[in-house]
Write a protein that holds these residues in place. Sequence first.
Motif, PDB file in Angstrom:
ATOM      1  N   ASP A 180       0.737  -1.178  -0.158  1.00 41.36           N
ATOM      2  CA  ASP A 180       0.127  -0.105  -0.074  1.00 41.36           C
ATOM      3  C   ASP A 180       0.797   1.137  -0.011  1.00 41.36           C
ATOM      4  OD1 ASP A 180       0.716  -1.035   2.680  1.00 41.36           O
ATOM      5  OD2 ASP A 180      -0.553   0.728   3.404  1.00 41.36           O
ATOM      6  N   GLU A 181       2.108   1.018   0.194  1.00 44.92           N
ATOM      7  CA  GLU A 181       3.011   2.295   0.277  1.00 44.92           C
ATOM      8  C   GLU A 181       3.681   2.587  -1.067  1.00 44.92           C
ATOM      9  OE1 GLU A 181       5.652   2.798   3.799  1.00 44.92           O
ATOM     10  OE2 GLU A 181       4.504   0.964   4.173  1.00 44.92           O
ATOM     11  N   ASP A 237       3.127  -7.131   1.345  1.00 43.90           N
ATOM     12  CA  ASP A 237       3.495  -6.361   2.619  1.00 43.90           C
ATOM     13  C   ASP A 237       2.578  -6.935   3.695  1.00 43.90           C
ATOM     14  OD1 ASP A 237       4.276  -4.240   4.201  1.00 43.90           O
ATOM     15  OD2 ASP A 237       2.442  -3.054   3.617  1.00 43.90           O
ATOM     16  N   GLY A 271       1.396  -5.406   6.266  1.00 47.12           N
ATOM     17  CA  GLY A 271       0.653  -4.184   7.001  1.00 47.12           C
ATOM     18  C   GLY A 271      -0.117  -3.958   5.639  1.00 47.12           C
TER      19      GLY A 271
HETATM   20 CA    CA Z   1       1.926  -1.354   4.549  1.00 48.04          CA
END
Ligand code: CA
Length: 226
Positions: A9-10, A52, A54
Amino acid sequence: MKKVLIVEDEVKIARLVRDYLRQAGFDVVEATDGPSGLAMARAEKPDMIVLDLGLPGMDGLDVTRQLRATSSVPIIMLTARTEESDRIVGLELGADDYVDKPFSPKELVARIRAVLRRADATIGGGESVTVGDLSIDIPKRRVEVAGEVVELTTTEFDLLLTMARQPGRIYTRAQLLDAMHGVSFESYERSVDAHIKNLRRKIEPDPKRPARVLTVYGVGYKYADE
Ligand code: CA
């Protein structure tokens, strides 16, 4: 061309990984949350997933759990140093490896190649396992190191065989205990350390500086990749 799905998500990290992988000759597809990662994995059938932990929507562990119900696609987790216990859970759910953030993209590509190499090799079917100067005759339960026969206990043999079948793959103590047909409780997990110590005394030229059975700090053990 091998296809890699990145679930991250980053935006900055995703972009860095994507650019690096493309340069390294991989086909890349991307998702930015858990549910779409899972959907992409099913629709795109990638050769590898960089996941990922998180993530919004559904975290990386849940994605791994759901994927493993139907698929053995190789998974490398991207983890933060604070997620030590998640890392272990992830490996136990069937992730193949992890890379701690911040990581060098070069290191990630090397890990991806190593996991793909393992995935391509046929696992377990043979009568023998050879890694460098270690050879294991499975039916005879006979181990040779540099041409010398080494006498191992049943437990030491099972531990060594499990790790040497997939050099470089990290095993948690609970997974090794499973290989020893033991029961997984914290106190028993420490018995794995005792067996590893004995095994090292028998197969390492210098047991204090192991070159074959390596400790993965905070996680478990692996047999050295060549
Ligand atoms: Ca993340």
